[in-house]
Scaffold this motif. Structure first.
Motif, PDB file in Angstrom:
ATOM      1  N   GLN A  12       0.875  -0.910   0.143  1.00 44.85           N
ATOM      2  CA  GLN A  12      -0.080  -0.068   0.005  1.00 44.85           C
ATOM      3  C   GLN A  12       0.800   1.474  -0.026  1.00 44.85           C
ATOM      4  OE1 GLN A  12      -2.949   0.096   3.117  1.00 44.85           O
ATOM      5  NE2 GLN A  12      -3.714   2.203   2.532  1.00 44.85           N
ATOM      6  N   GLU A  13       0.572   2.137  -0.589  1.00 48.19           N
ATOM      7  CA  GLU A  13       1.427   3.486  -1.109  1.00 48.19           C
ATOM      8  C   GLU A  13       0.830   4.473  -0.315  1.00 48.19           C
ATOM      9  OE1 GLU A  13       2.556   4.452  -4.922  1.00 48.19           O
ATOM     10  OE2 GLU A  13       3.380   2.374  -5.365  1.00 48.19           O
ATOM     11  N   PHE A  14       1.603   5.435   0.191  1.00 49.82           N
ATOM     12  CA  PHE A  14       1.078   6.610   1.062  1.00 49.82           C
ATOM     13  C   PHE A  14       1.985   7.951   0.467  1.00 49.82           C
ATOM     14  CE2 PHE A  14       0.681   2.919   3.969  1.00 49.82           C
ATOM     15  CZ  PHE A  14      -0.685   3.056   4.376  1.00 49.82           C
ATOM     16  N   GLN A  15       1.384   8.524  -0.251  1.00 48.31           N
ATOM     17  CA  GLN A  15       1.894   9.770  -0.947  1.00 48.31           C
ATOM     18  C   GLN A  15       1.944  10.799   0.028  1.00 48.31           C
ATOM     19  OE1 GLN A  15       2.185  10.604  -4.756  1.00 48.31           O
ATOM     20  NE2 GLN A  15       1.417   8.532  -5.546  1.00 48.31           N
ATOM     21  N   VAL A  16       2.928  11.421   0.336  1.00 47.04           N
ATOM     22  CA  VAL A  16       3.048  12.509   1.263  1.00 47.04           C
ATOM     23  C   VAL A  16       3.655  13.942   0.574  1.00 47.04           C
ATOM     24  CG1 VAL A  16       4.057  13.179   3.460  1.00 47.04           C
ATOM     25  CG2 VAL A  16       3.465  10.840   3.081  1.00 47.04           C
ATOM     26  N   LEU A  17       3.040  14.786   0.553  1.00 43.56           N
ATOM     27  CA  LEU A  17       3.619  16.251   0.337  1.00 43.56           C
ATOM     28  C   LEU A  17       4.504  16.725   1.443  1.00 43.56           C
ATOM     29  CD1 LEU A  17       0.238  17.989  -1.417  1.00 43.56           C
ATOM     30  CD2 LEU A  17       2.165  16.935  -2.261  1.00 43.56           C
ATOM     31  N   VAL A  18       5.640  17.112   1.013  1.00 43.40           N
ATOM     32  CA  VAL A  18       6.403  17.771   2.064  1.00 43.40           C
ATOM     33  C   VAL A  18       7.020  19.001   1.615  1.00 43.40           C
ATOM     34  CG1 VAL A  18       7.265  15.272   2.393  1.00 43.40           C
ATOM     35  CG2 VAL A  18       8.399  16.757   0.533  1.00 43.40           C
ATOM     36  N   GLY A  19       7.642  19.622   2.878  1.00 42.64           N
ATOM     37  CA  GLY A  19       8.315  21.091   2.703  1.00 42.64           C
ATOM     38  C   GLY A  19       9.590  20.645   2.528  1.00 42.64           C
ATOM     39  N   THR A  20      10.463  21.503   1.805  1.00 41.48           N
ATOM     40  CA  THR A  20      11.831  21.429   1.743  1.00 41.48           C
ATOM     41  C   THR A  20      12.441  21.574   3.178  1.00 41.48           C
ATOM     42  OG1 THR A  20      11.853  22.266  -0.534  1.00 41.48           O
ATOM     43  CG2 THR A  20      13.875  22.390   0.711  1.00 41.48           C
ATOM     44  N   GLY A  21      13.392  20.667   3.553  1.00 39.38           N
ATOM     45  CA  GLY A  21      13.899  21.010   4.808  1.00 39.38           C
ATOM     46  C   GLY A  21      13.313  20.079   5.794  1.00 39.38           C
ATOM     47  N   MET A  22      12.159  19.344   5.567  1.00 42.99           N
ATOM     48  CA  MET A  22      11.664  18.441   6.496  1.00 42.99           C
ATOM     49  C   MET A  22      12.387  17.251   6.409  1.00 42.99           C
ATOM     50  SD  MET A  22       7.595  18.444   5.935  1.00 42.99           S
ATOM     51  CE  MET A  22       7.287  17.554   7.252  1.00 42.99           C
ATOM     52  N   THR A  23      12.187  16.217   7.220  1.00 42.95           N
ATOM     53  CA  THR A  23      12.808  14.970   7.137  1.00 42.95           C
ATOM     54  C   THR A  23      11.838  13.962   6.791  1.00 42.95           C
ATOM     55  OG1 THR A  23      12.380  14.191   9.338  1.00 42.95           O
ATOM     56  CG2 THR A  23      14.377  15.376   9.099  1.00 42.95           C
ATOM     57  N   ALA A  24      12.378  12.735   5.971  1.00 47.72           N
ATOM     58  CA  ALA A  24      11.439  11.857   5.522  1.00 47.72           C
ATOM     59  C   ALA A  24      10.408  11.321   6.899  1.00 47.72           C
ATOM     60  CB  ALA A  24      11.965  10.662   4.905  1.00 47.72           C
ATOM     61  N   MET A  25      11.087  11.260   7.955  1.00 45.58           N
ATOM     62  CA  MET A  25      10.423  10.761   9.195  1.00 45.58           C
ATOM     63  C   MET A  25       9.159  11.892   9.628  1.00 45.58           C
ATOM     64  SD  MET A  25       9.998  11.846  12.656  1.00 45.58           S
ATOM     65  CE  MET A  25      11.558  12.261  13.387  1.00 45.58           C
ATOM     66  N   GLU A  26       9.673  13.246   9.642  1.00 47.40           N
ATOM     67  CA  GLU A  26       8.794  14.263   9.957  1.00 47.40           C
ATOM     68  C   GLU A  26       7.659  14.151   8.734  1.00 47.40           C
ATOM     69  OE1 GLU A  26      11.669  17.263  11.994  1.00 47.40           O
ATOM     70  OE2 GLU A  26      11.361  17.590   9.889  1.00 47.40           O
ATOM     71  N   ALA A  27       7.836  13.896   7.639  1.00 50.06           N
ATOM     72  CA  ALA A  27       6.786  14.137   6.647  1.00 50.06           C
ATOM     73  C   ALA A  27       5.744  12.542   6.746  1.00 50.06           C
ATOM     74  CB  ALA A  27       7.382  13.456   5.145  1.00 50.06           C
ATOM     75  N   ALA A  28       6.329  11.608   7.337  1.00 50.98           N
ATOM     76  CA  ALA A  28       5.693  10.279   7.679  1.00 50.98           C
ATOM     77  C   ALA A  28       4.645  10.538   8.820  1.00 50.98           C
ATOM     78  CB  ALA A  28       6.545   9.136   7.917  1.00 50.98           C
ATOM     79  N   ILE A  29       5.158  11.261   9.876  1.00 50.79           N
ATOM     80  CA  ILE A  29       4.498  11.510  11.191  1.00 50.79           C
ATOM     81  C   ILE A  29       3.281  12.412  10.941  1.00 50.79           C
ATOM     82  CG2 ILE A  29       4.580  12.648  13.383  1.00 50.79           C
ATOM     83  CD1 ILE A  29       5.657   9.667  13.366  1.00 50.79           C
ATOM     84  N   THR A  30       3.657  13.387   9.859  1.00 50.22           N
ATOM     85  CA  THR A  30       2.636  14.460   9.486  1.00 50.22           C
ATOM     86  C   THR A  30       1.319  13.752   8.890  1.00 50.22           C
ATOM     87  OG1 THR A  30       4.176  16.133   9.296  1.00 50.22           O
ATOM     88  CG2 THR A  30       2.207  16.332   8.201  1.00 50.22           C
ATOM     89  N   ARG A  31       1.560  12.644   8.124  1.00 47.26           N
ATOM     90  CA  ARG A  31       0.658  12.058   7.205  1.00 47.26           C
ATOM     91  C   ARG A  31       0.059  10.703   8.133  1.00 47.26           C
ATOM     92  NH1 ARG A  31      -2.138   8.705   4.345  1.00 47.26           N
ATOM     93  NH2 ARG A  31      -2.560   9.156   2.144  1.00 47.26           N
TER      94      ARG A  31
END
Ligand code: FES
Length: 106
Positions: A12-31
């Motif tokens: 299962q795929e989870f597409q996450v919009l991210v802001g530059t400078g975030m970490t991938a972990m922060e992006a995952a937690i946000t989503r």
């Protein structure tokens, strides 16, 4: 805005919009991506943000080094493409990055 994709062990795929400078972990937690727990909050000590970088992306992301590499030595299902997602700083060049979540984390 760039995006990255997390793929869980069932595909299962989870597409996450991210802001530059975030970490991938922060992006995952946000989503609220399942399987990325980030128990240590990004201090590189827990490995609950472990991911496998898609082989096509590993050269752009770079490989684990130093303390991150040491932590991954003890992570379940660690391999040559393992990274701690809290140590992957997102840049525009990583738009479309694909990260696989190892099965043990669910
Ligand atoms: Fe703990 Fe990444 S959040 S090692």
């Amino acid at each position: 805005m760039p995006h990255i994709v997390f793929i869980d062990p069932d595909g299962q795929e989870f597409q996450v919009l991210v802001g530059t400078g975030m970490t991938a972990m922060e992006a995952a937690i946000t989503r609220e991506v399942p399987g990325i727990d980030a128990d240590c909050g990004g201090s590189c000590t827990c490995s609950t943000c472990h991911v496998h970088v898609d082989q096509d992306w590993i050269d752009r992301v770079g490989r684990a080094r130093g303390m991150e590499e040491d932590i991954l030595d003890f992570a379940v299902n660690s391999n040559d493409y393992s990274r701690l997602s809290c140590q992957i700083r997102l840049t525009p060049e990583l738009d479309g990055l694909r990260l696989f979540i190892p099965r043990w984390q669910r």
